[in-house]
Design an enzyme around this catalytic site. Structure first.
Site, PDB file in Angstrom:
ATOM      1  N   TYR A  95       0.873  -1.174   0.000  1.00  0.00           N
ATOM      2  CA  TYR A  95       0.000   0.000   0.000  1.00  0.00           C
ATOM      3  C   TYR A  95       0.911   1.226   0.000  1.00  0.00           C
ATOM      4  O   TYR A  95       2.100   1.116  -0.341  1.00  0.00           O
ATOM      5  CB  TYR A  95      -0.910  -0.107   1.240  1.00  0.00           C
ATOM      6  CG  TYR A  95      -2.073   0.841   1.284  1.00  0.00           C
ATOM      7  CD1 TYR A  95      -2.976   0.925   0.229  1.00  0.00           C
ATOM      8  CD2 TYR A  95      -2.298   1.639   2.402  1.00  0.00           C
ATOM      9  CE1 TYR A  95      -4.057   1.793   0.287  1.00  0.00           C
ATOM     10  CE2 TYR A  95      -3.388   2.499   2.462  1.00  0.00           C
ATOM     11  CZ  TYR A  95      -4.257   2.582   1.406  1.00  0.00           C
ATOM     12  OH  TYR A  95      -5.326   3.439   1.461  1.00  0.00           O
ATOM     13  N   ARG A 160      -6.623   9.751 -11.100  1.00  0.00           N
ATOM     14  CA  ARG A 160      -5.973  10.485 -10.001  1.00  0.00           C
ATOM     15  C   ARG A 160      -5.471   9.450  -9.004  1.00  0.00           C
ATOM     16  O   ARG A 160      -6.148   9.162  -8.036  1.00  0.00           O
ATOM     17  CB  ARG A 160      -6.967  11.463  -9.374  1.00  0.00           C
ATOM     18  CG  ARG A 160      -6.407  12.481  -8.460  1.00  0.00           C
ATOM     19  CD  ARG A 160      -5.966  11.947  -7.089  1.00  0.00           C
ATOM     20  NE  ARG A 160      -7.011  11.815  -6.109  1.00  0.00           N
ATOM     21  CZ  ARG A 160      -7.030  10.860  -5.156  1.00  0.00           C
ATOM     22  NH1 ARG A 160      -6.093   9.916  -5.084  1.00  0.00           N
ATOM     23  NH2 ARG A 160      -8.008  10.796  -4.284  1.00  0.00           N
ATOM     24  N   LYS A 178      -5.928  -1.994  -2.341  1.00  0.00           N
ATOM     25  CA  LYS A 178      -7.064  -1.748  -1.433  1.00  0.00           C
ATOM     26  C   LYS A 178      -7.742  -3.069  -1.082  1.00  0.00           C
ATOM     27  O   LYS A 178      -8.130  -3.296   0.069  1.00  0.00           O
ATOM     28  CB  LYS A 178      -8.090  -0.819  -2.098  1.00  0.00           C
ATOM     29  CG  LYS A 178      -7.585   0.594  -2.349  1.00  0.00           C
ATOM     30  CD  LYS A 178      -7.907   1.522  -1.201  1.00  0.00           C
ATOM     31  CE  LYS A 178      -7.267   2.882  -1.417  1.00  0.00           C
ATOM     32  NZ  LYS A 178      -7.431   3.792  -0.298  1.00  0.00           N
ATOM     33  N   GLU A 257     -12.727   4.527  -6.511  1.00  0.00           N
ATOM     34  CA  GLU A 257     -11.413   4.871  -5.973  1.00  0.00           C
ATOM     35  C   GLU A 257     -10.602   5.673  -6.972  1.00  0.00           C
ATOM     36  O   GLU A 257     -10.493   5.294  -8.149  1.00  0.00           O
ATOM     37  CB  GLU A 257     -10.656   3.565  -5.641  1.00  0.00           C
ATOM     38  CG  GLU A 257      -9.375   3.757  -4.872  1.00  0.00           C
ATOM     39  CD  GLU A 257      -9.629   4.202  -3.425  1.00  0.00           C
ATOM     40  OE1 GLU A 257     -10.441   3.574  -2.732  1.00  0.00           O
ATOM     41  OE2 GLU A 257      -8.990   5.187  -3.001  1.00  0.00           O
ATOM     42  N   ASP A 258     -10.031   6.746  -6.508  1.00  0.00           N
ATOM     43  CA  ASP A 258      -9.052   7.514  -7.274  1.00  0.00           C
ATOM     44  C   ASP A 258      -9.536   7.920  -8.668  1.00  0.00           C
ATOM     45  O   ASP A 258      -8.804   7.828  -9.656  1.00  0.00           O
ATOM     46  CB  ASP A 258      -7.714   6.756  -7.330  1.00  0.00           C
ATOM     47  CG  ASP A 258      -7.013   6.785  -5.971  1.00  0.00           C
ATOM     48  OD1 ASP A 258      -7.638   7.225  -4.987  1.00  0.00           O
ATOM     49  OD2 ASP A 258      -5.840   6.378  -5.889  1.00  0.00           O
ATOM     50  N   ASP A 280     -14.476   6.032  -1.821  1.00  0.00           N
ATOM     51  CA  ASP A 280     -13.499   5.944  -0.738  1.00  0.00           C
ATOM     52  C   ASP A 280     -12.801   7.283  -0.486  1.00  0.00           C
ATOM     53  O   ASP A 280     -12.547   7.659   0.661  1.00  0.00           O
ATOM     54  CB  ASP A 280     -12.468   4.872  -1.106  1.00  0.00           C
ATOM     55  CG  ASP A 280     -11.502   4.597   0.023  1.00  0.00           C
ATOM     56  OD1 ASP A 280     -11.934   4.611   1.181  1.00  0.00           O
ATOM     57  OD2 ASP A 280     -10.318   4.351  -0.266  1.00  0.00           O
ATOM     58  N   ASP A 281     -12.489   8.015  -1.543  1.00  0.00           N
ATOM     59  CA  ASP A 281     -11.718   9.255  -1.374  1.00  0.00           C
ATOM     60  C   ASP A 281     -12.554  10.357  -0.743  1.00  0.00           C
ATOM     61  O   ASP A 281     -12.036  11.170   0.023  1.00  0.00           O
ATOM     62  CB  ASP A 281     -11.151   9.699  -2.731  1.00  0.00           C
ATOM     63  CG  ASP A 281     -10.235   8.638  -3.276  1.00  0.00           C
ATOM     64  OD1 ASP A 281      -9.184   8.394  -2.669  1.00  0.00           O
ATOM     65  OD2 ASP A 281     -10.593   7.994  -4.274  1.00  0.00           O
ATOM     66  N   ASN A 427      -0.763  11.565  -0.350  1.00  0.00           N
ATOM     67  CA  ASN A 427       0.001  10.338  -0.582  1.00  0.00           C
ATOM     68  C   ASN A 427       0.662  10.360  -1.958  1.00  0.00           C
ATOM     69  O   ASN A 427       0.192  11.058  -2.836  1.00  0.00           O
ATOM     70  CB  ASN A 427      -0.950   9.127  -0.507  1.00  0.00           C
ATOM     71  CG  ASN A 427      -1.529   8.946   0.874  1.00  0.00           C
ATOM     72  OD1 ASN A 427      -0.828   9.045   1.853  1.00  0.00           O
ATOM     73  ND2 ASN A 427      -2.831   8.687   0.939  1.00  0.00           N
TER      74      ASN A 427
END
Ligand SMILES: NC(=O)C1=CN([C@@H]2O[C@H](COP(=O)(O)OP(=O)(O)OC[C@H]3O[C@@H](n4cnc5c(N)ncnc54)[C@H](OP(=O)(O)O)[C@@H]3O)[C@@H](O)[C@H]2O)C=CC1
Ligand SMILES: CC(=O)C(=O)O
Ligand SMILES: [Mg+2]
Length: 595
Positions: A95, A160, A178, A257-258, A280-281, A427
């Site tokens: 991760y 992203r 994830k 996600e992302d 999630d973000d 991150n």
């Protein structure tokens, strides 16, 4: 008898049942693999020890990542035994931060990741549009049991990836990583996880020019080309993918996600009321940072009444707005503030400065709700100006701008507050707005700190006291949230369920962690913490009347009021029930598998 024969046959073929050097002599004979293995028959413990020695011998973290990916794709149980039992060592490898490097390098390291027959994840490209269901069905990492359909899909379009920007299909490392945390952190069966990367092209020039780049070699279509944005190619393709997924797997939980913020909010808005999904973000990050903030408020309570906090966000994208929304709920639900008063505690800064309604540009839709209108003409163009104007008690970085919280900025926060709350959450590690060490030094060790990627501990030179940073990362939320939702089976994930996941995480600290002033529980306790998060989510789902699982309903319904206190025997019983439903790498059962 026939079932046993199937297991024997599958042991030879399956990366899930693979026992490698632990296969007994009798079984080797039966499988006709005796000469294919050296004579020694090892215990699972010894296998793990060898794997750890091999892992630690690698000289770079990327090599370790590749080794672990190979292990996962050849010996699932050994891989998860390693991850679960050595969580603090392995999480940063599968991760953030290493997954960031792996994504940047994905097209270069790919051949080592996916041996024939074991897919890394599911790639769905725009060009597959006419054949979506067949492509989705073809993802069968465990083809021997039709009942093991996917329960959770983590889906990205690579636009992203962490704070690294548009990586196209190289983003596959994120859904894969994830879902590994779902397994390790909440005991989701690895055979029932579905990592998906959508390939709509990429705007990353470096990738487009890279001869090894593995995705569609074209730019993403612009939404503006559509006559109405909502009918743009992006959304119509997503609609087709989601529809196909749900038709094939009606109970599937989908984690977005992302996705770039340009699409993330609209996607959530489009599906949240009709599909079993969350982002999630926006929501996972919102919940995890609310949880850390609740504990930071507790630590600062004697100096600052909760309602007097002033929170400055550096960054105004999906993560920052998601966190702001959760904090807004906190001030309303827990501090009895009105929506308008609560909103006044929150300020956002983006590339153009303080987000205000009067600053003269067209704000992206997700910024409008939090844009200030009470700034009386103040136009802070820089972070320094915004700090001088807002005088924040808390500074939250979600900008992907590594190092932007300079010594000067950190010292300003220290001058304004006895214990400044500083959360550099971007991150991977290089993108964090400051390091733990920098924050400690600039604040005379007074900072209350959490970062998105774990920083090393810091030893105070004056006292020799070792201080540990917090890790404010959505990995503390999504495994438990997902598990709770899978057990209770609502058709949708509501805001209240997300909020309860945050408060359960905040109150999951044990006495030792509280005594150490920690904001988040120790990572090594993640399974128990996830069980508590899942339990709180389950209670909320039952309270909302959305639960569809009869066992869960009967376990919760009659004790709802007492369960809501998250204490007492009924609560412990529920947490135990959740823990009993977690997949385990099965070290004992595995070796009792005598045919
Ligand atoms: N710790 C955790 O659990 C999580 C961390 N994150 C991290 O958060 C970061 C942001 O994610 P996300 O919100 O989705 O990304 P976005 O790209 O949507 O948002 C980034 C925001 O930062 C602003 N920004 C960028 N550069 C500057 C600058 N130089 N000065 C001022 N503002 C700037 C952007 O401004 P503008 O709007 O003007 O472009 C934008 O508002 C990523 O690094 C991600 O890894 C995300 C989710 C979870
Ligand atoms: C942690 C996470 O989801 C991110 O950085 O995007
Ligand atoms: Mg993310």
């Amino acid at each position: 008898m026939s079932k046993k024969i199937t297991i024997v046959e599958n042991i030879a073929k399956s990366h899930y049942l693979n026992q490698a050097t632990s296969t007994t002599s009798a079984l080797r004979d039966q499988l006709q693999i005796t000469g294919l293995l050296p004579a020694a028959v090892e215990s699972f413990d010894l296998q793990k020890k060898r794997a750890l020695v091999q892992l630690r011998a690698k000289s770079t973290d990327l090599e370790k990542y590749i080794f672990l990916a190979w292990l996962r794709n050849t010996n699932v149980r050994l891989f998860y035994r390693l991850v679960i039992e050595e969580l603090e060592e392995i999480t940063p490898l599968i991760y953030t931060p290493t997954v960031g490097t792996a994504c940047l390098e994905y097209s270069h390291i790919y051949p080592f990741l996916a041996p024939p027959g074991v897919p890394d994840g599911l790639f769905i490209s725009l060009d597959d549009r006419a054949n979506l269901k067949n492509i989705i069905k073809s993802y069968k990492p465990y083809p021997f049991d039709e009942s093991l359909t996917p329960q959770i899909a983590v889906i990205t379009d690579g636009s992203r990836i962490l704070g690294l920007g548009d990586l196209g299909v190289n983003g596959m490392g994120i859904p894969v990583g994830k879902l590994q945390l779902y397994v390790a952190g909440a005991g989701i069966d690895p055979r029932r996880t579905l990592p998906i990367t959508l390939d709509l092209g990429t705007n990353n020039e470096h990738n487009l020019k890279d001869e090894f780049y593995l995705g569609l070699r074209r730019k993403r279509a612009s939404d503006e080309e559509a006559s109405f944005r909502i009918y743009a190619l992006f959304f119509s393709f997503l609609d087709d993918v989601i529809k196909s997924l749900i038709e094939l797997y009606p109970e599937l939980l989908i984690q977005f996600e992302d996705f770039s913020s340009e699409h993330a909010f609209e996607l959530l808005h489009r599906y949240r009321n009709n599909t079993f999904c969350f982002n999630d973000d926006i929501q996972g990050t919102g919940a995890v940072i609310l949880s850390g903030f609740i504990n930071a408020v507790r630590l600062t309570k004697k100096d600052i009444p909760p309602k007097e906090h002033r929170i400055l966000f550096f960054g105004a994208g999906s993560a920052a707005v998601g966190v702001a929304k959760q904090l807004l709920d906190f001030f309303q639900f827990e501090q009895g503030m009105t929506e308008e008063d609560a909103k006044k505690l929150l300020w956002l800064v983006d590339t153009k400065g303080l987000v205000t309604l009067d600053r003269g540009d067209k704000l992206a839709p997700h910024k409008i709700y939090f844009a200030r209108k009470d700034n009386e003409g103040h136009q802070c163009k820089t972070l320094t100006e915004a700090i001088d104007y807002v005088k924040p008690t808390a500074l939250i970085g979600l900008s992907s701008q590594g190092g932007i919280f300079t010594e000067e900025i950190l010292k300003k926060l220290a001058r304004l507050n006895k214990n400044p709350i500083i959360f550099p959450l971007s991150n991977p590690m290089d993108n964090a707005e400051c390091t733990f060490e920098q924050a400690m030094k600039a604040t005379n060790n007074q900072v209350i700190f959490a970062s998105g990627t774990m920083f090393p501990s810091y030893t105070e030179p004056e006292t020799g006291r070792v201080r540990y940073p917090g890790q404010g990362n959505n990995m503390y939320i999504f495994p438990g949230l997902g598990l709770g939702a899978l057990l209770a089976k609502p058709r949708i994930i509501t805001d209240k369920q997300i909020y309860k996941s945050a408060s359960a995480l905040a109150y999951s600290l044990n006495d030792e962690e509280i005594a150490l002033d920690m904001l988040y529980p120790k990572l090594t306790r993640i399974r128990h913490v996830s069980a508590e998060v899942a339990s709180a989510v389950i209670i909320q789902i039952v309270e909302e009347g959305l639960a569809r699982d009869e066992t869960v309903i009967s376990l919760v319904k009659n004790d709802l009021e007492v369960l809501k206190t998250c204490k007492g025997p009924q609560w412990e019983n529920l947490v135990k029930f959740v823990e009993e439903n977690m997949w385990d790498h099965g070290r004992e059962k595995f070796f009792e598998c005598k045919i």
